[in-house]
Enzyme design. Structure first.
Site, PDB file in Angstrom:
ATOM      1  N   LYS A  32       1.006  -1.108  -0.118  1.00 56.81           N
ATOM      2  CA  LYS A  32       0.003  -0.018  -0.043  1.00 56.81           C
ATOM      3  C   LYS A  32       0.789   1.135  -0.214  1.00 56.81           C
ATOM      4  O   LYS A  32       0.760   2.342  -0.684  1.00 56.81           O
ATOM      5  CB  LYS A  32      -0.840   0.111   1.345  1.00 56.81           C
ATOM      6  N   THR A  33       1.971   1.352   0.810  1.00 56.49           N
ATOM      7  CA  THR A  33       2.573   2.367   0.515  1.00 56.49           C
ATOM      8  C   THR A  33       3.352   2.767  -0.494  1.00 56.49           C
ATOM      9  O   THR A  33       3.517   3.952  -1.072  1.00 56.49           O
ATOM     10  CB  THR A  33       3.970   2.512   1.936  1.00 56.49           C
ATOM     11  N   ASP A 215      -4.167   7.515   4.894  1.00 54.67           N
ATOM     12  CA  ASP A 215      -3.592   6.249   5.049  1.00 54.67           C
ATOM     13  C   ASP A 215      -4.489   5.620   6.231  1.00 54.67           C
ATOM     14  O   ASP A 215      -4.745   6.287   7.136  1.00 54.67           O
ATOM     15  CB  ASP A 215      -2.189   6.075   5.084  1.00 54.67           C
ATOM     16  N   GLU A 216      -4.579   4.247   6.370  1.00 60.43           N
ATOM     17  CA  GLU A 216      -5.074   3.632   7.550  1.00 60.43           C
ATOM     18  C   GLU A 216      -6.474   4.428   7.865  1.00 60.43           C
ATOM     19  O   GLU A 216      -6.709   4.597   9.129  1.00 60.43           O
ATOM     20  CB  GLU A 216      -4.225   3.883   8.702  1.00 60.43           C
ATOM     21  N   GLN A 246      -7.711  -4.817   9.538  1.00 57.47           N
ATOM     22  CA  GLN A 246      -6.691  -4.419  10.457  1.00 57.47           C
ATOM     23  C   GLN A 246      -7.303  -3.170  11.295  1.00 57.47           C
ATOM     24  O   GLN A 246      -6.383  -2.386  11.881  1.00 57.47           O
ATOM     25  CB  GLN A 246      -5.379  -3.995   9.585  1.00 57.47           C
ATOM     26  N   ARG A 578       2.523 -10.035  10.743  1.00 57.44           N
ATOM     27  CA  ARG A 578       3.747  -9.215  10.442  1.00 57.44           C
ATOM     28  C   ARG A 578       4.925  -9.870  10.280  1.00 57.44           C
ATOM     29  O   ARG A 578       5.957  -9.486   9.956  1.00 57.44           O
ATOM     30  CB  ARG A 578       4.104  -8.825  12.176  1.00 57.44           C
TER      31      ARG A 578
END
Length: 629
Positions: A32-33, A215-216, A246, A578
Site C-alpha cells: 500500500k505504501t 492512510d489507515e 486491520q 507481521r
C-alpha cells in the site's frame, strides 16, 4: 512513466486514478505504501503542484517513510514536496497558523499522556474519587475523539458516575486553559471546530490542497473523519487506503464504519482491491486467511502470494509462562546463530505484563532486546531539557515550571514554588525572592535565545544557561550518559535549524510530544523487539513469536460495550501477518495472573488453522535446550 515499473495491475489502476474519490482496500503486505507514493508521484507528473497535495498517516515513522519515498521517485526534481503529516501534526500546524480564528494563543503547549494523567489524578483527588486516572483519561479521550465537548457530555449525563466524570472533566479543562495547553485530543477537536466555525479558513485550505490522501482510514475516529471530509470539499479528490481486517483500535475511538460507508459518503467512488501479498510465505498467509475469514463484518477479500511455502508454523504448548519464555529465548538464539539479525525478530503479546518473563529469559541468555515504548523523549534528563524550552516559550505552563524549579537544585522548595505559582512572591522571605527572581531571569534568557537562535544553538544555550550541563559534569556516576542524551537532543534539533526562530523549537517540541512507540524503533541496533500486538501494526519482521494464545488472554474477554466483538480476531490476524519467513505460536497451560496461578485452555484461534500447516515444538532434555520438529 518510470514510476509505474514494478507495480502489479491493481496497483497501476490505483496510481493512474487521479480525480474523484478513490478507495484502495489494501490487504496486509500488499504494497500500500508503494501504491500511495507512486500515485503521488504520478499526480505531480500529471501537473498537480506538490504544494496542492496533502497526505495524512498515523505515525511520524510512516509519514517520514512516505516523504522519503516520494522524494526518491521525484529524483531531485524541483517544485517542492507535498505535505505529509499525521493527523495530530496537521492539527498543530493549522492551529498555530490560524490561532486567532481558533481562539487560542499561538504558543500553546502540548500535553503528553503523562501530563494529562497527572492532571486527571489531581482532579480525582480534589473530588475524593478513588478512580484510576488512566482509565478516566481514556474515557474522556474517547468522548473528545468523537467530537463531544464536556458541555455536550453533561447534557446526556444520567448516572452518578457520568455526573462525576463531568466534574473531573471540567477541572481537567480548567487546568489545560490555565496553563495555555492542549492535549492530544484537543489538537483534533479544535481543528475540527476551526474548520466548521470558520468558513474562510475552510475555503482557504480547500483551495490549498486539491488532492488528499488518508492512510489507515479504518483507524480514523469521528474527529479525524470530519477533518478529512471537510478538507476534501466539493472537488472530492480524496484517496483513502485501508483494510477492515486491520481495524484494532475501536477502544480508542476508531470507527470501522468510516471505511465500510466510504462509497456512500462519496458517491462515484472507484474501488481498487490490493490482494497480492508480497511479505509473507504462503504458509503464513494461509493461516492468516483461515483466521480472518470467520469474521462477518468485512468486504470479501482473499490475500494470495506468489512467495514459496517456506517453513511450517511452529506451535509450542508450554507448562508455564516461564517455560514459554525459555522457548522464545532459545529459539531466538538458534535463529540468530543461523544468521538472522536480532532486529528481524519480534515477540508479540496481548498484555504488557507478559513481557516480564520473556525479558528475564532473554537476559539469562545474554540476548539483546528492546521493549517498544521505552522512548528517547521519556528519559528524565531529556524531559527536563524539554520542560525548560516549554516553560521559556509558555510561562503559564505550571507543569513544566514545577518540573524544572529544582533542576538543578536552586533552593526553591515546595512552599516557595507554590507561592511563585500563585503569584504571591511578595509574601516570601527576601532570600527566597532572590532565588525565584534568578530562576525567572534564567527562563527569560532562554526565551531570548529561543526567539533569536537556530533550534540546535537554542537547545545548547538552554542546557548551559539552566545549569543542567554543569550538574551532569559534576555527576561521576550517571552524568556522562545523561549529558550524551542531552547532546543527542541537540543533534536532533539540527533538523529544524532551517526554520526561523522560534518555529524550529516549536517543531522539535511537537515531535517530542507526538512521537509514537514505533518512531523509536531502530532495527539496526540488533535487539529483539518486544511489543504488544497492537504496537506491531504496520511493522514486519523475518521471524515473529505470538505468545500467550490462551482463552481469556488472546482473545481477551474484557467487557467493553463499545468494543467490536470481531476485533480480537482482527488483532490476531495483524500479529500473524507481521511475519515474513517464520511464525512461532505459543500458549501456557497455566499462567500467573494478579498474584495467583490460573489454569488455561488454548486460544480458539488455533483451531482455525489447518493442522497441516503446523509443526509442534518439543523440548529436549533440559529447559534451556529445544529443537523445532
Amino acid at each position: 512513466m518510470e514510476y509505474l515499473k514494478g507495480l502489479n495491475e491493481r496497483q497501476k489502476e490505483a496510481v493512474l486514478h487521479t480525480d474523484g474519490p478513490l478507495l484502495i482496500v489494501a490487504g496486509a503486505g500488499a504494497g500500500k505504501t508503494k501504491t500511495i507514493t507512486h500515485r503521488i508521484a504520478h499526480l505531480i507528473e500529471s501537473g498537480v503542484a506538490p504544494r496542492s497535495i496533502l497526505a495524512v498517516t498515523f505515525t511520524n515513522k510512516a509519514a517520514g517513510e512516505m516523504r522519503e519515498r516520494v522524494q526518491a521517485l521525484l529524483n531531485g526534481k524541483t517544485g517542492g514536496l507535498p505535505l505529509v503529516a499525521t493527523f495530530h501534526s496537521l492539527g498543530v500546524r493549522l492551529l498555530r497558523e490560524f490561532y486567532e480564528r481558533a481562539m487560542i494563543s499561538r504558543g500553546f503547549s502540548i500535553w503528553d499522556r503523562d501530563d494529562s494523567t497527572r492532571s486527571i489524578k489531581k482532579s480525582l483527588e480534589k473530588l475524593g474519587l478513588d478512580w484510576k486516572p488512566g482509565a478516566t483519561l481514556s474515557l474522556i479521550s474517547r468522548e473528545k475523539g468523537d467530537g463531544i465537548s464536556v458541555d455536550e457530555y453533561e447534557k446526556r449525563a444520567r448516572t452518578f458516575r457520568e455526573r462525576a466524570v463531568v466534574q473531573v472533566w471540567r477541572l481537567y479543562e480548567s487546568a489545560l486553559a490555565e496553563e495555555d495547553a492542549l492535549d492530544f485530543d484537543d489538537l483534533l477537536l479544535r481543528t475540527q471546530n476551526l474548520l466548521r466555525n470558520s468558513p474562510e479558513t475552510l475555503k482557504l485550505l480547500q483551495d490549498r490542497w486539491s488532492h488528499i490522501t488518508i492512510d489507515e482510514y479504518q483507524d480514523t475516529n469521528k474527529s479525524q473523519y470530519e477533518i478529512a471530509r471537510l478538507l476534501t470539499g466539493e472537488r472530492k479528490n480524496i484517496c483513502v487506503v485501508g483494510d477492515v481486517d486491520q481495524n484494532v483500535y475501536s477502544w480508542r475511538g476508531a470507527d470501522i464504519g468510516h471505511l465500510l460507508s466510504f462509497e456512500k459518503t462519496f458517491p462515484g467512488t472507484k474501488v481498487v482491491l490490493l490482494e497480492e501479498n508480497y511479505r509473507s510465505s504462503s504458509t503464513i498467509l494461509a493461516a492468516a486467511n483461515a483466521v480472518i475469514e470467520k469474521n462477518v463484518r468485512r468486504p470479501a477479500k482473499h490475500l494470495f502470494t506468489l512467495n514459496p511455502a517456506g517453513e511450517p508454523l511452529s506451535l509450542y504448548g508450554a507448562q508455564t509462562e516461564t517455560d514459554e519464555a525459555w522457548f522464545v529465548a532459545t529459539t531466538a538464539q538458534a535463529l540468530m546463530e543461523k544468521g538472522m539479525p536480532g532486529g528481524e525478530i519480534a515477540v508479540l503479546y496481548r498484555e504488557n505484563f507478559q513481557s516480564r518473563a520473556i525479558e528475564e529469559a532473554l537476559l539469562s541468555f545474554g540476548l539483546p532486546y528492546r521493549v517498544l515504548g521505552t522512548r528517547f523523549f521519556e528519559r528524565k534528563e531529556v524531559k527536563d531539557a524539554l520542560s525548560y524550552l516549554r516553560a521559556a516559550l509558555n510561562p503559564k505552563s505550571k507543569i513544566n515550571l514545577a518540573r524544572i524549579a529544582g533542576v538543578p537544585p536552586r533552593g526553591i522548595g515546595a512552599v516557595t514554588l507554590a507561592r511563585m505559582m500563585s503569584g504571591a512572591v511578595g509574601e516570601l522571605a527576601p532570600a527566597a525572592r532572590v532565588k525565584v527572581n534568578a530562576f525567572r531571569q534564567t527562563l527569560l534568557h532562554i526565551g531570548g535565545a529561543l526567539a533569536t537562535l537556530p533550534a540546535s544553538d537554542a537547545v545548547r544555550f538552554a542546557v548551559e544557561e539552566s545549569g543542567m550541563e554543569k550538574m551532569f559534569k559534576g555527576d561521576a556516576e550517571t552524568g556522562h550518559e545523561r549529558l550524551e542524551n542531552i547532546r543527542e537532543l541537540v543533534n536532533l534539533a539540527t533538523r529544524y535549524d532551517f526554520a526561523a526562530p522560534p518555529e524550529g523549537i516549536e517543531r522539535l517540541l511537537e515531535e517530542a510530544a507526538l512521537m509514537s512507540d514505533q518512531d523509536s524503533l531502530d532495527k539496526e541496533d540488533g535487539g529483539i523487539s518486544l511489543m504488544t500486538a497492537h504496537a506491531s501494526k504496520g511493522l514486519e519482521f523475518d521471524a515473529v513469536f505470538v505468545t500467550g494464545l490462551e482463552q481469556g488472554l488472546f482473545p481477551s474477554v474484557r467487557e467493553d460495550e463499545k468494543k467490536d466483538p470481531e476485533e480480537e480476531r482482527r488483532l490476531f490476524y495483524v500479529a500473524v501477518t507481521r511475519a515474513r519467513k517464520r511464525l512461532f505460536l505459543s500458549f501456557a497451560n497455566e499462567r500467573m495472573k494478579y498474584g495467583s496461578r490460573e489454569h488455561t485452555i488454548p486460544s480458539e484461534f488455533l483451531e482455525d488453522i489447518d493442522p497441516r500447516l503446523i509443526s509442534f515444538a518439543t523440548p529436549e532434555a533440559t529447559q534451556s535446550e529445544w529443537i523445532i520438529r
